[in-house]
Write a protein that holds these residues in place. Structure first.
Motif, PDB file in Angstrom:
ATOM      1  N   LEU A 140      33.167  -6.243   6.256  1.00  0.00           N
ATOM      2  CA  LEU A 140      33.961  -6.586   5.075  1.00  0.00           C
ATOM      3  C   LEU A 140      34.833  -5.406   4.626  1.00  0.00           C
ATOM      4  N   HIS A 141      34.187  -4.311   4.292  1.00  0.00           N
ATOM      5  CA  HIS A 141      34.853  -3.024   4.008  1.00  0.00           C
ATOM      6  C   HIS A 141      35.697  -2.949   2.739  1.00  0.00           C
ATOM      7  N   ALA A 142      35.943  -4.073   2.074  1.00  0.00           N
ATOM      8  CA  ALA A 142      36.721  -4.004   0.835  1.00  0.00           C
ATOM      9  C   ALA A 142      36.362  -5.201  -0.032  1.00  0.00           C
TER      10      ALA A 142
ATOM     11  N   VAL B 268      25.907  -9.736  16.847  1.00  0.00           N
ATOM     12  CA  VAL B 268      27.347  -9.730  17.111  1.00  0.00           C
ATOM     13  C   VAL B 268      28.052  -9.333  15.815  1.00  0.00           C
ATOM     14  N   SER B 269      28.956  -8.380  15.909  1.00  0.00           N
ATOM     15  CA  SER B 269      29.694  -7.943  14.724  1.00  0.00           C
ATOM     16  C   SER B 269      31.148  -8.396  14.830  1.00  0.00           C
ATOM     17  N   THR B 270      31.660  -8.991  13.760  1.00  0.00           N
ATOM     18  CA  THR B 270      33.055  -9.430  13.778  1.00  0.00           C
ATOM     19  C   THR B 270      33.780  -8.926  12.536  1.00  0.00           C
ATOM     20  N   ALA B 271      35.077  -8.728  12.700  1.00  0.00           N
ATOM     21  CA  ALA B 271      35.900  -8.328  11.563  1.00  0.00           C
ATOM     22  C   ALA B 271      36.163  -9.525  10.647  1.00  0.00           C
ATOM     23  N   GLY B 272      35.658 -10.713  11.020  1.00  0.00           N
ATOM     24  CA  GLY B 272      35.739 -11.846  10.116  1.00  0.00           C
ATOM     25  C   GLY B 272      36.718 -12.922  10.519  1.00  0.00           C
TER      26      GLY B 272
ATOM     27  N   PRO C  31      28.561   5.232   5.498  1.00  0.00           N
ATOM     28  CA  PRO C  31      29.458   6.325   5.111  1.00  0.00           C
ATOM     29  C   PRO C  31      30.366   6.643   6.305  1.00  0.00           C
ATOM     30  N   LEU C  32      31.669   6.656   6.087  1.00  0.00           N
ATOM     31  CA  LEU C  32      32.645   6.793   7.175  1.00  0.00           C
ATOM     32  C   LEU C  32      32.307   7.929   8.146  1.00  0.00           C
ATOM     33  N   ASN C  33      32.440   7.647   9.414  1.00  0.00           N
ATOM     34  CA  ASN C  33      32.345   8.712  10.413  1.00  0.00           C
ATOM     35  C   ASN C  33      33.742   9.217  10.684  1.00  0.00           C
TER      36      ASN C  33
ATOM     37  N   TYR D 184      29.893  -2.482   5.348  1.00  0.00           N
ATOM     38  CA  TYR D 184      30.887  -1.952   4.395  1.00  0.00           C
ATOM     39  C   TYR D 184      30.983  -0.454   4.637  1.00  0.00           C
ATOM     40  N   VAL D 185      32.066  -0.043   5.289  1.00  0.00           N
ATOM     41  CA  VAL D 185      32.290   1.378   5.552  1.00  0.00           C
ATOM     42  C   VAL D 185      32.798   2.010   4.254  1.00  0.00           C
ATOM     43  N   LEU D 186      32.106   3.022   3.777  1.00  0.00           N
ATOM     44  CA  LEU D 186      32.536   3.681   2.536  1.00  0.00           C
ATOM     45  C   LEU D 186      33.512   4.809   2.863  1.00  0.00           C
TER      46      LEU D 186
ATOM     47  N   LEU E 113      26.738  -6.000  19.776  1.00  0.00           N
ATOM     48  CA  LEU E 113      28.125  -6.029  20.244  1.00  0.00           C
ATOM     49  C   LEU E 113      28.963  -5.388  19.144  1.00  0.00           C
ATOM     50  N   MET E 114      28.880  -4.056  19.093  1.00  0.00           N
ATOM     51  CA  MET E 114      29.528  -3.294  18.016  1.00  0.00           C
ATOM     52  C   MET E 114      30.271  -2.093  18.572  1.00  0.00           C
ATOM     53  N   GLY E 115      30.575  -2.146  19.861  1.00  0.00           N
ATOM     54  CA  GLY E 115      31.329  -1.042  20.444  1.00  0.00           C
ATOM     55  C   GLY E 115      32.812  -1.280  20.246  1.00  0.00           C
TER      56      GLY E 115
ATOM     57  N   PRO F 117      42.695   1.005  10.255  1.00  0.00           N
ATOM     58  CA  PRO F 117      43.287   2.347  10.294  1.00  0.00           C
ATOM     59  C   PRO F 117      42.276   3.496  10.378  1.00  0.00           C
ATOM     60  N   PHE F 118      41.003   3.240  10.023  1.00  0.00           N
ATOM     61  CA  PHE F 118      39.997   4.310  10.005  1.00  0.00           C
ATOM     62  C   PHE F 118      39.175   4.330  11.290  1.00  0.00           C
ATOM     63  N   CYS F 119      39.461   3.398  12.219  1.00  0.00           N
ATOM     64  CA  CYS F 119      38.617   3.221  13.414  1.00  0.00           C
ATOM     65  C   CYS F 119      39.339   3.768  14.646  1.00  0.00           C
TER      66      CYS F 119
ATOM     67  N   ALA G  43      29.148   7.555  17.301  1.00  0.00           N
ATOM     68  CA  ALA G  43      28.797   6.714  16.161  1.00  0.00           C
ATOM     69  C   ALA G  43      29.851   5.626  15.993  1.00  0.00           C
ATOM     70  N   CYS G  44      29.565   4.675  15.104  1.00  0.00           N
ATOM     71  CA  CYS G  44      30.483   3.563  14.859  1.00  0.00           C
ATOM     72  C   CYS G  44      31.891   4.057  14.625  1.00  0.00           C
ATOM     73  N   GLY G  45      32.833   3.436  15.251  1.00  0.00           N
ATOM     74  CA  GLY G  45      34.234   3.750  14.984  1.00  0.00           C
ATOM     75  C   GLY G  45      34.737   4.979  15.698  1.00  0.00           C
TER      76      GLY G  45
HETATM   77  N1  SAH Z   1      35.326  -5.254  15.810  1.00  0.00           N
HETATM   78  C1  SAH Z   1      34.044  -5.536  15.322  1.00  0.00           C
HETATM   79  C2  SAH Z   1      32.929  -4.887  16.103  1.00  0.00           C
HETATM   80  C3  SAH Z   1      33.100  -3.449  16.501  1.00  0.00           C
HETATM   81  S1  SAH Z   1      33.207  -2.210  15.250  1.00  0.00           S
HETATM   82  C4  SAH Z   1      33.926  -5.169  13.858  1.00  0.00           C
HETATM   83  O1  SAH Z   1      34.777  -4.478  13.363  1.00  0.00           O
HETATM   84  O2  SAH Z   1      32.976  -5.638  13.232  1.00  0.00           O
HETATM   85  C5  SAH Z   1      31.557  -1.943  14.710  1.00  0.00           C
HETATM   86  C6  SAH Z   1      31.447  -1.397  13.269  1.00  0.00           C
HETATM   87  O3  SAH Z   1      31.886  -0.022  13.161  1.00  0.00           O
HETATM   88  C7  SAH Z   1      32.299  -2.175  12.286  1.00  0.00           C
HETATM   89  O4  SAH Z   1      31.552  -2.523  11.136  1.00  0.00           O
HETATM   90  C8  SAH Z   1      33.376  -1.181  11.987  1.00  0.00           C
HETATM   91  O5  SAH Z   1      34.034  -1.453  10.822  1.00  0.00           O
HETATM   92  C9  SAH Z   1      32.642   0.128  11.981  1.00  0.00           C
HETATM   93  N2  SAH Z   1      33.516   1.303  12.014  1.00  0.00           N
HETATM   94  C10 SAH Z   1      34.744   1.415  12.560  1.00  0.00           C
HETATM   95  N3  SAH Z   1      35.248   2.653  12.377  1.00  0.00           N
HETATM   96  C11 SAH Z   1      34.326   3.341  11.683  1.00  0.00           C
HETATM   97  C12 SAH Z   1      34.247   4.682  11.200  1.00  0.00           C
HETATM   98  N4  SAH Z   1      35.234   5.541  11.393  1.00  0.00           N
HETATM   99  N5  SAH Z   1      33.127   5.053  10.544  1.00  0.00           N
HETATM  100  C13 SAH Z   1      32.114   4.188  10.362  1.00  0.00           C
HETATM  101  N6  SAH Z   1      32.114   2.915  10.814  1.00  0.00           N
HETATM  102  C14 SAH Z   1      33.212   2.488  11.457  1.00  0.00           C
END
Ligand code: SAH
Ligand code: SF4
Length: 357
Positions: free
Chosen positions: A233-235, A208-212, A306-308, A275-277, A173-175, A135-137, A349-351
């Motif tokens: 992980l995130h939680a 490579v990044s995976t949601a698990g 820290p969340l973007n 772990y996104v805070l 691979l984190m796009g 939900p935060f991405c 940035a990420c997400g």
């Molecule tokens: N789907 C994979 C790879 C792409 S996301 C995964 O989730 O691992 C790459 C990273 O960005 C993940 O760790 C993801 O949780 C993080 N991310 C997503 N939204 C974000 C946000 N709003 N702020 C910070 N990081 C975020």
């Protein structure tokens, strides 16, 4: 005339439909087979690979060590790349560059070129959108359209290197997208990027990044033990993770941790846990304690992000909260970094990556 590659080799059909074979879709063996299928000598595969992966030449006409006739023949049935840049935004803060690409079906994806003092990183997307729906991405909130083809993932890297005029040292691979749900193409990409005669990047320089997804973690460890693994992980418990990473309802934390333990045993590699805070959702001292209990003894590195700002309603915690969380883990011997995000002013940035139409 069209040419397709399948397990039996190349098949040619003389229909009117012009569907060109994309060479960045091919592993080295497939490229060699293709060259042979055209009646060319085997070493031509190396020449073509060199044009593509070393000189970033994306059309046959400029491959001057092939005869004119060969170049013309190849151009009738194949091409090199199948995406094109439509937009480029450069961060005023740190030089991070975000690219928007258009694919042949009109869909768009983004990638990011991140500049560090002595290394450059390419962050590549693996899907158009993402089915996980965190939900935060921003990507997760934009829905899911389709998997990217091998060539559409490799192409992001090659085009960015061509446009920047230099090779990157790191690929992540984190796009956009979840690599575990596009495993065939992701594994093919890893094969192409690491092959000594193709892009020749060290596997240890690819993450490579995976949601698990446990099966994916296991398969990656078996097939590419040198490639780096990041798990989002995130939680610290299922109740929270069911919401923050909805995939948790299918693969709860215990299964993910079990897969990680096996991966670490099999590969001997350290895994990064992302772990996104997020303010008031997973950033309390209790969350830190629960997380520690989950991770203690594992050969892992925790990357706190820290969340973007990407989706309304989800906020970044205060600086004190972030450092407090980090200190709690550090004090107990956990390796922790707080990720300094780049490219925030360009939503790179990420997400922050999303589809656009
Ligand atoms: N789907 C994979 C790879 C792409 S996301 C995964 O989730 O691992 C790459 C990273 O960005 C993940 O760790 C993801 O949780 C993080 N991310 C997503 N939204 C974000 C946000 N709003 N702020 C910070 N990081 C975020
Ligand atoms: Fe998909 Fe990763 Fe975004 Fe979650 S964080 S929606 S898994 S891209």
């Amino acid at each position: 005339m069209s040419v397709r590659y399948n397990k039996q080799g190349f098949t040619f059909s003389s229909s009117m439909e012009v569907e060109l074979l994309v060479l960045t879709d091919l592993t080295y063996d497939e490229l060699e087979n293709f060259v042979k299928s055209q009646g060319l000598e085997r070493y031509r595969a190396d020449q073509i690979a060199d044009w593509i992966y070393d000189k970033y030449v994306f059309n046959f006409k400029d491959m001057t060590n092939l005869s004119k006739q060969t170049r013309n023949e190849l151009a009738k049935i194949a091409k090199i790349i199948d995406l094109s840049p439509v937009e480029r935004k450069v961060s005023k803060l740190d030089g991070t560059t975000k690219y928007l690409w258009i694919l042949e079906d009109g869909n768009t994806v983004e990638s990011v070129y991140i500049v560090h003092p002595n290394r450059n990183t390419a962050c590549l997307s693996t899907q158009v959108g993402c089915p996980v729906g965190c939900p935060f991405c921003a990507t997760g909130q934009s829905g899911f359209i389709r998997n990217l083809k091998t060539s559409e993932i490799v192409g992001q890297l090659l085009f960015m290197e061509k446009l920047h005029g230099e090779k990157v040292n790191n690929v992540v691979l984190m796009g956009m997208g979840e690599p575990a749900f596009n495993v065939d193409n992701v594994f093919k990409v890893l094969e192409i990027l690491t092959h000594p005669k193709l892009r020749n990047i060290g596997a240890r320089r690819i993450t490579v990044s995976t949601a698990g997804v446990p099966e994916f973690i296991e398969a990656l460890g078996k097939k590419f033990p040198q490639v780096r693994l990041s798990v989002s992980l995130h939680a610290p418990n299922d109740e929270k993770r069911d919401i923050l990473v909805p995939l948790n309802r299918k693969y709860p934390i215990a299964l993910v941790i079990q897969a990680l333990k096996r991966y670490i045993e099999d590969t001997g590699r350290r895994v990064t846990l992302e772990y996104v805070l997020i303010s008031d959702l997973n950033d309390s001292p209790d969350d830190a304690r629960e997380l520690y209990n989950l991770l203690k003894g594992l050969k892992i590195h925790v990357n706190l992000i820290p969340l973007n700002p990407a989706v309304e309603g989800y906020k970044r915690p205060s600086h004190e909260r972030v450092t407090g969380f980090a200190r709690y883990l550090e004090a107990r011997g956990v390796e922790v970094t707080i990720r300094i995000e780049k490219g925030q002013d360009i939503d790179g940035a990420c997400g922050q990556l999303r589809m656009r139409r």
